[in-house]
Motif scaffolding. Structure first.
Motif, PDB file in Angstrom:
ATOM      1  N   UNK A 208      -8.884  -6.622  -1.023  1.00 39.50           N
ATOM      2  CA  UNK A 208      -7.814  -7.053  -1.925  1.00 39.50           C
ATOM      3  C   UNK A 208      -7.946  -6.344  -3.271  1.00 39.50           C
ATOM      4  N   UNK A 209      -9.183  -6.150  -3.723  1.00 35.91           N
ATOM      5  CA  UNK A 209      -9.407  -5.443  -4.980  1.00 35.91           C
ATOM      6  C   UNK A 209      -8.956  -3.987  -4.864  1.00 35.91           C
ATOM      7  N   UNK A 210      -9.311  -3.342  -3.748  1.00 41.07           N
ATOM      8  CA  UNK A 210      -8.918  -1.946  -3.536  1.00 41.07           C
ATOM      9  C   UNK A 210      -7.393  -1.824  -3.538  1.00 41.07           C
ATOM     10  N   UNK A 211      -6.726  -2.728  -2.852  1.00 39.63           N
ATOM     11  CA  UNK A 211      -5.262  -2.701  -2.802  1.00 39.63           C
ATOM     12  C   UNK A 211      -4.665  -2.890  -4.197  1.00 39.63           C
ATOM     13  N   UNK A 212      -5.246  -3.803  -4.971  1.00 43.79           N
ATOM     14  CA  UNK A 212      -4.745  -4.056  -6.320  1.00 43.79           C
ATOM     15  C   UNK A 212      -4.932  -2.829  -7.211  1.00 43.79           C
ATOM     16  N   UNK A 213      -6.094  -2.193  -7.123  1.00 39.40           N
ATOM     17  CA  UNK A 213      -6.363  -1.010  -7.943  1.00 39.40           C
ATOM     18  C   UNK A 213      -5.437   0.136  -7.549  1.00 39.40           C
ATOM     19  N   UNK A 214      -5.220   0.325  -6.261  1.00 42.32           N
ATOM     20  CA  UNK A 214      -4.323   1.387  -5.811  1.00 42.32           C
ATOM     21  C   UNK A 214      -2.901   1.177  -6.331  1.00 42.32           C
ATOM     22  N   UNK A 215      -2.416  -0.071  -6.249  1.00 45.45           N
ATOM     23  CA  UNK A 215      -1.060  -0.355  -6.708  1.00 45.45           C
ATOM     24  C   UNK A 215      -0.963  -0.233  -8.230  1.00 45.45           C
ATOM     25  N   UNK A 216      -1.993  -0.651  -8.930  1.00 39.12           N
ATOM     26  CA  UNK A 216      -1.987  -0.522 -10.390  1.00 39.12           C
ATOM     27  C   UNK A 216      -1.965   0.945 -10.801  1.00 39.12           C
ATOM     28  N   UNK A 217      -2.788   1.760 -10.110  1.00 42.84           N
ATOM     29  CA  UNK A 217      -2.813   3.187 -10.411  1.00 42.84           C
ATOM     30  C   UNK A 217      -1.482   3.835 -10.053  1.00 42.84           C
ATOM     31  N   UNK A 218      -0.867   3.386  -8.974  1.00 42.33           N
ATOM     32  CA  UNK A 218       0.427   3.961  -8.580  1.00 42.33           C
ATOM     33  C   UNK A 218       1.480   3.697  -9.642  1.00 42.33           C
ATOM     34  N   UNK A 219       1.441   2.527 -10.284  1.00 37.60           N
ATOM     35  CA  UNK A 219       2.400   2.232 -11.344  1.00 37.60           C
ATOM     36  C   UNK A 219       2.203   3.170 -12.533  1.00 37.60           C
ATOM     37  N   UNK A 220       0.948   3.470 -12.858  1.00 38.18           N
ATOM     38  CA  UNK A 220       0.672   4.413 -13.937  1.00 38.18           C
ATOM     39  C   UNK A 220       1.234   5.794 -13.610  1.00 38.18           C
ATOM     40  N   UNK A 221       1.010   6.245 -12.371  1.00 42.91           N
ATOM     41  CA  UNK A 221       1.474   7.572 -11.970  1.00 42.91           C
ATOM     42  C   UNK A 221       2.996   7.647 -11.919  1.00 42.91           C
ATOM     43  N   UNK A 222       3.627   6.583 -11.472  1.00 46.60           N
ATOM     44  CA  UNK A 222       5.090   6.559 -11.421  1.00 46.60           C
ATOM     45  C   UNK A 222       5.686   6.543 -12.830  1.00 46.60           C
ATOM     46  N   UNK A 223       5.029   5.872 -13.746  1.00 47.20           N
ATOM     47  CA  UNK A 223       5.560   5.739 -15.104  1.00 47.20           C
ATOM     48  C   UNK A 223       5.335   6.989 -15.944  1.00 47.20           C
ATOM     49  N   UNK A 224       4.154   7.599 -15.781  1.00 46.66           N
ATOM     50  CA  UNK A 224       3.754   8.647 -16.723  1.00 46.66           C
ATOM     51  C   UNK A 224       3.811  10.061 -16.171  1.00 46.66           C
ATOM     52  N   UNK A 225       4.007  10.218 -14.864  1.00 48.51           N
ATOM     53  CA  UNK A 225       3.968  11.552 -14.292  1.00 48.51           C
ATOM     54  C   UNK A 225       5.184  11.882 -13.467  1.00 48.51           C
ATOM     55  N   UNK A 226       5.129  13.061 -12.884  1.00 49.39           N
ATOM     56  CA  UNK A 226       6.239  13.547 -12.054  1.00 49.39           C
ATOM     57  C   UNK A 226       5.822  13.762 -10.609  1.00 49.39           C
ATOM     58  N   UNK A 227       4.684  13.187 -10.207  1.00 54.63           N
ATOM     59  CA  UNK A 227       4.263  13.311  -8.817  1.00 54.63           C
ATOM     60  C   UNK A 227       5.287  12.626  -7.917  1.00 54.63           C
ATOM     61  N   UNK A 228       5.516  13.206  -6.748  1.00 55.13           N
ATOM     62  CA  UNK A 228       6.433  12.594  -5.795  1.00 55.13           C
ATOM     63  C   UNK A 228       5.802  11.342  -5.205  1.00 55.13           C
ATOM     64  N   UNK A 229       6.625  10.495  -4.630  1.00 56.30           N
ATOM     65  CA  UNK A 229       6.134   9.280  -3.984  1.00 56.30           C
ATOM     66  C   UNK A 229       5.156   9.643  -2.865  1.00 56.30           C
ATOM     67  N   UNK A 230       5.472  10.710  -2.120  1.00 60.17           N
ATOM     68  CA  UNK A 230       4.589  11.147  -1.037  1.00 60.17           C
ATOM     69  C   UNK A 230       3.233  11.579  -1.587  1.00 60.17           C
ATOM     70  N   UNK A 231       3.236  12.342  -2.687  1.00 63.34           N
ATOM     71  CA  UNK A 231       1.984  12.815  -3.273  1.00 63.34           C
ATOM     72  C   UNK A 231       1.154  11.653  -3.806  1.00 63.34           C
ATOM     73  N   UNK A 232       1.817  10.695  -4.430  1.00 68.61           N
ATOM     74  CA  UNK A 232       1.096   9.520  -4.932  1.00 68.61           C
ATOM     75  C   UNK A 232       0.487   8.738  -3.776  1.00 68.61           C
TER      76      UNK A 232
END
Length: 266
Positions: A208-232
């Motif tokens: 559950x912790x791993x899933x939470x960290x992955x989703x939290x990091x994904x929000x950072x990448x979606x907000x601050x970068x231009x990586x595609x959804x597939x790349x993220x």
């Protein structure tokens, strides 16, 4: 002027023992480190020995050495795990660690530096070269300590060290995390104890912790970068963009694309 006498004559003045470099050598093969031990003794430096990583970690936390020479392949706990745990203690996280080992593959050398080693020397070695490297890293550490003016005094329990090391390991390996058993082994424990630590101190399971960290990091990448959804998705180890989107929608209430549009004010 007071003087002290040695086996080789008279030394001009006594030296404050605490100002003499203190070296901790952690190696399960005494013959392998005999040349460097003799070279260190010839410098007049203090030496402490440990014959496995668990003993070495205990002595590092108690003795606060100026530098650690560390083997990789040892019973019970390898040198990489030792170094991970060392870096999670307030007392020892800045202690220079030089790997002195026959584990010479590129993967092993990179792992040693990744876990916090400042240098990586292969056996067989030239003692004078190792001494030179030791001096450099102790000088650098002394300079950094003086410049920062920091003096950290703290006590860390074994549970705290394990938990910190596991959290850092997970953060550094989100893309390709191994099994729970391997995560636990990498920080010097077993899966049941690690699971218990996460439940008691963080309130969730390891997964559950791993899933939470992955989703939290994904929000950072979606907000601050231009990586595609597939790349993220690939970068965070979701397996596929579909799995990522499903998990993201379930947790956040919208798709990754919708979140990115909202985050960027579109």
């Amino acid at each position: 002027m007071d003087t002290t006498r040695t086996a080789f004559g008279v030394r001009a003045a006594p030296v404050d023992e605490m100002s003499i470099p203190h070296i901790l050598v952690v190696d399960d093969s005494p013959e392998d480190v005999r040349p460097i031990l003799l070279a260190i003794k010839a410098q007049g430096w203090r030496i402490s020995l440990a014959h496995d990583a668990r003993q070495g970690l205990q002595r590092a936390l108690v003795l606060d050495p100026d530098l650690i020479l560390l083997d990789v392949q040892m019973p019970h706990m390898n040198g990489f795990t030792f170094c991970r745990l060392l870096r999670e203690s307030d007392e020892t996280r800045a202690t220079p660690v030089i790997f002195l080992t026959s584990a010479g593959s590129l993967e092993q050398r990179l792992e040693g530096l990744k876990t916090g080693g400042v240098d990586y020397v292969l056996k067989p070695y030239e003692p004078l070269e190792v001494l030179a490297r030791m001096r450099i890293h102790m000088q650098l550490q002394h300079r950094d300590t003086v410049e920062s003016g920091e003096s950290v005094v703290a006590a860390n329990s074994d549970d705290e060290l394990l938990l910190r090391a596991a959290v850092r390991y997970i953060s550094q390996n989100l893309r390709d995390l191994p099994s729970l058993q391997e995560i636990a082994r990498s920080v010097g424990t077993h899966d049941k104890r690690l699971s218990k630590l996460f439940r008691e101190h963080i309130g969730v399971t390891v997964f559950a912790y791993i899933r939470e960290i992955r989703l939290r990091k994904s929000q950072e990448l979606l907000s601050d970068g231009n990586m595609s959804v597939q790349d993220i998705s690939d970068w965070l180890g979701f397996g596929s963009a579909c799995n990522f989107t499903t998990a993201f929608r379930r947790d956040v209430g919208m798709t990754p694309s919708q979140f990115r549009q909202q985050a960027k004010g579109k």
